[in-house]
Design an enzyme around this catalytic site. Structure first.
Site, PDB file in Angstrom:
ATOM      1  N   GLU A 447      43.714  52.494  86.037  1.00 57.43           N
ATOM      2  CA  GLU A 447      44.902  53.222  86.517  1.00 57.43           C
ATOM      3  C   GLU A 447      44.607  54.696  86.778  1.00 57.43           C
ATOM      4  O   GLU A 447      45.452  55.570  86.579  1.00 57.43           O
ATOM      5  CB  GLU A 447      46.081  53.092  85.531  1.00 57.43           C
ATOM      6  CG  GLU A 447      46.433  51.679  85.143  1.00 57.43           C
ATOM      7  CD  GLU A 447      46.722  50.773  86.325  1.00 57.43           C
ATOM      8  OE1 GLU A 447      46.940  51.283  87.435  1.00 57.43           O
ATOM      9  OE2 GLU A 447      46.716  49.544  86.139  1.00 57.43           O
ATOM     10  N   GLY A 448      43.400  54.969  87.215  1.00 53.68           N
ATOM     11  CA  GLY A 448      42.948  56.339  87.435  1.00 53.68           C
ATOM     12  C   GLY A 448      42.280  56.848  86.175  1.00 53.68           C
ATOM     13  O   GLY A 448      42.923  56.959  85.130  1.00 53.68           O
TER      14      GLY A 448
END
Length: 610
Positions: A447-448
């Site tokens: 998610e980053g």
């Protein structure tokens, strides 16, 4: 052997947050949430706990050992029991908790959704990712899908017939999403999708009859970079008119990754359009894919932070239980006496230090997640366009990367401390904490990555509203410190928080100076800056809880369990402020000095042997 009873949670902690620190009644004053009273929340919470304990927690360790299998014909087989758990999850309507009442959901606020997410994720992180990602896909389609797309895809996503994924990463494009090469060519029925995506969580499974992928790809006329990416709905199987799975849509599983953790979630390589027959449907505006995908990613980033808290919490509580039962050594004052009685390891000072560090991190991070959720809810309740809405949205923007990165980094460290508390037993698979640490590591990556979160914070979030969001954050802390500066028990800790908050302001000014002097320094110190903000924010939330606890415990005697709970809140805040928050001074001093040796050292100087 690890069993279901290793899943631990603290119900009293959830009640404190929902009734005392972030009372639900604050939200029930508004029309949007007036139906969701504490009585409703409590009954749902009881059933949520039952499902977590009885249905998905028993599958956590066994699923980790078994993992997912890929058959010769390219189908993913999830561990035993997962299909039944998936069916029960949707039959019970757990995916409908945040869905509005008018759409047959519970209409629960984010404040409560954080609670249920933590319970489910703490019980079995890998399993809960399957319905969690499906809910994210559902949210995007609800927000920007056409009427036909909503009619076509939402029913199956809501009743469990469809799973869901988000497909961004490619072999050559990880954090650099703008380098994605997947293509979308117009076709009479939509777009023909072609390309390979990797590291796709829940990429395929045997739980649902279909999987709905959200895929970033480029139209023929697209420019380079992220501004040239469009978003497409790509089902594994094309849909028949009744929504059932029809013809195969040329989405092939190229492999299932062998991983450190979350082994029962299928992390897949997906090949779209190998045979030229993968049909996708544009969702949102052409070339607006990143904007639309961020609807899902912002949701995912917040709940990744909650994932971190959930696993850290059960790791801490398992270590606590173990420390009460493991007999080892004598009291320090009896050292050297051969006939001295053995004592539980919780009697030893260093074990207590580790336990209180875990407790203080878990509880302050959890409170920060609830703080973020309250801003989220309030932004939906107040008058649109009002100063209040701007304020709450601003805090939501500012704190999202902090919650994602800080809570996940510290989750791994809490799990490591839990293993240390067990000693040698923590390192073996007969106890649960080694799995918790393996599962927790990925939270700081997907998610980053957390570095991407820090860049988002310093490169974008601090600049929004010309810095007003950071000013509002600092102002909230200043108001708290002014109000409680003479607190009879916590005044010294409040003074330390005020000092650290001022140092955060100084660090922010230093970053602005770096931006004018050498942009590489902003990147170099972004992670450290996010850590500073995370520690200040958690200290603030811990002290806020301690102030409430001090007031509540007045008049209670030692026979009342609430008194001990409140004492724990005060001890937690004091420990965090006196043992963790001082690190802010050091980090700020390092940041202000602006040492650039990490960027000026030549590549060859790192090692002459490689």
């Amino acid at each position: 052997m690890v069993t279901a009873d290793h899943y631990k949670f603290d119900l009293r902690e959830f009640k404190f947050l929902l009734l005392e620190q972030f009372p639900l009644e604050t939200l029930t004053q508004y029309k949007k949430y007036e139906h969701f009273t504490w009585d409703t929340a409590e009954s749902v919470l009881e059933e949520c706990i039952r499902f977590a304990q009885e249905v998905i927690a028993p599958l956590n360790a066994s699923g980790d050992r078994t993992g997912c299998k890929l058959t010769e014909d390219g189908k993913v087989i999830t561990p035993k029991g997962y299909k039944d758990a998936w069916n029960q999850f949707y039959e019970s309507g757990w995916n409908m908790i945040p869905i509005p009442e008018e759409e047959d959901g519970m209409g629960a606020p984010a404040l409560f959704v954080v609670t249920t997410n933590e319970l489910f994720s703490g019980a079995n992180t890998a399993f809960y990712m399957y319905p969690g990602l499906a809910s994210g896909v559902q949210e995007v389609i609800e927000a920007v899908g056409t009427h036909d797309q909503k009619e076509k895809f939402l029913p199956g996503l809501r009743d469990g017939r469809y799973g869901g994924t988000m497909c961004l990463t490619e072999p050559q494009a990880g954090s650099d999403v703008g380098f994605s090469k997947s293509t979308a060519v117009p076709h009479e029925d939509g777009y023909l999708i072609e390309g390979t995506k990797i590291f796709i969580s829940s990429g395929d499974q045997d739980l649902s009859e279909n999987v709905i992928h959200l895929v970033l790809a480029r139209l023929p006329d697209a420019q380079e970079g992220t501004k040239g990416l469009s978003l497409f709905i790509v089902p594994k199987y094309r849909l028949n008119d009744d929504g059932s799975a029809g013809a195969f849509n040329d989405v092939k599983v190229g492999g299932v990754e062998k991983k450190m953790g979350i082994n029962s979630n299928a992390t897949c390589v997906l090949n779209f359009g190998e045979d030229g027959g993968c049909l996708g449907y544009l969702i949102g505006e052409p070339h607006g894919g990143m904007k639309e995908m961020f609807r899902l990613m912002n949701y995912a980033r917040i709940f990744t932070g909650v994932q971190g808290v959930s696993v850290a919490s059960t790791a801490f509580l398992n270590a606590l239980d173990y420390s009460r039962s493991r007999m080892q050594g004598s009291k320090l004052e009896d050292f050297g006496k051969g006939d001295a009685p053995r004592v539980p390891i919780i009697a030893h000072a260093d074990i207590r230090r580790m336990l209180l560090e875990m407790k203080s991190k878990v509880e302050t991070m959890r409170a920060l997640c609830y703080k973020l959720a309250m801003h989220w809810d309030m932004s939906l309740c107040v008058e649109p366009g009002s100063d209040e809405e701007v304020y709450h949205k601003g805090q939501l923007e500012l704190l999202t990367p902090v919650v994602k990165a800080f809570c996940t980094d510290q989750s791994f460290r809490v799990c490591e401390l839990a293993i240390q508390t067990y000693g040698g037993y923590g390192y073996i698979a007969d106890y649960p904490v080694e799995q918790y640490m393996r599962d927790a590591k990925v939270f700081s990556i997907y998610e980053g990555t957390n570095f991407i979160q820090s860049l988002d914070l310093v490169g974008r979030k601090l600049k929004l509203r010309k810095g007003a969001n950071l000013i509002d954050f600092s102002s909230d802390i200043a108001k708290f410190c002014a109000k409680h500066g003479e607190h009879p028990v916590l005044k010294d800790e409040v003074a330390e928080l005020e000092l650290a908050s001022n140092q955060l302001t100084g660090a922010s000014m230093a970053l602005m100076g770096f931006a004018r002097k050498n942009i590489n320094l902003v990147s170099l110190f972004a992670t450290r800056y996010l850590e500073i903000m995370g520690e200040v924010a958690c200290a603030w939330q811990g002290l806020e809880a301690a102030v409430i606890a001090h007031d509540k415990m007045q008049g209670l005697d030692d026979s009342d369990s609430d008194k001990h709970f409140y004492e724990g809140k005060i001890a937690t805040a004091k420990f965090f402020v006196n043992n963790i928050l001082p690190g802010v001074s050091v980090k700020c001093a390092v940041l202000s000095k602006g040492d650039d040796s990490a960027v000026t050292i030549s590549e060859k100087a790192f090692s002459t042997e490689h």
